[in-house]
Design an enzyme around this catalytic site. Structure first.
Site, PDB file in Angstrom:
ATOM      1  N   ALA A   1       0.834  -1.199   0.000  1.00  0.00           N
ATOM      2  CA  ALA A   1       0.000   0.000   0.000  1.00  0.00           C
ATOM      3  C   ALA A   1       0.870   1.250   0.000  1.00  0.00           C
ATOM      4  O   ALA A   1       0.689   2.134   0.795  1.00  0.00           O
ATOM      5  CB  ALA A   1      -0.932  -0.009   1.214  1.00  0.00           C
ATOM      6  N   CYS A   2       1.825   1.295  -0.887  1.00  0.00           N
ATOM      7  CA  CYS A   2       2.686   2.480  -0.955  1.00  0.00           C
ATOM      8  C   CYS A   2       1.828   3.684  -1.318  1.00  0.00           C
ATOM      9  O   CYS A   2       1.035   3.645  -2.264  1.00  0.00           O
ATOM     10  CB  CYS A   2       3.774   2.284  -2.001  1.00  0.00           C
ATOM     11  SG  CYS A   2       4.869   3.706  -2.100  1.00  0.00           S
TER      12      CYS A   2
END
Length: 110
Positions: free
Chosen positions: A18-19
């Site tokens: 989930a950058c």
């Protein structure tokens, strides 16, 4: 080193890359300008997220989701002769469109 075991609200089954995602909340639901300030700081800190700069003429969709500003909306509705249902019984929809198009006509035709 592995993931922690399932506990409370945490479940390792929900883990994924989930950058570019950040959350700031008050777990007791208290409204505060400090939460907004910190959320905006997260957006600044996440300048590396992949969608940034792909097209400098358009935003990448990053934003800040806040609690419903019920008193503000209720004041506006009253000034327009409208009556809002109780908080939690109505929603607000915001749609961004290209300024070169005719948004109302586009929305009506879909």
């Amino acid at each position: 080193m592995g993931l922690p075991e399932k506990q409370g609200l945490y479940d390792p089954a929900n883990e994924h890359d989930a950058c570019g995602v950040g959350f700031v909340v008050n777990i007791k639901g208290r409204k505060s300008h400090d939460i907004i300030r910190r959320g905006l700081q997260i957006l600044l800190n996440l300048d590396h997220r992949g969608a940034v700069g792909a097209d400098p003429l358009v935003g990448d969709g990053a934003g800040c989701l806040i609690q419903m500003p019920d008193l503000l909306l209720r004041d506006w509705a009253d000034s327009q002769g409208l009556k809002l249902p109780a908080l939690g019984r109505y929603a607000v929809f915001i749609c961004a469109s290209c300024p070169r198009t005719r948004p109302r006509e586009t929305m009506a035709s879909t």
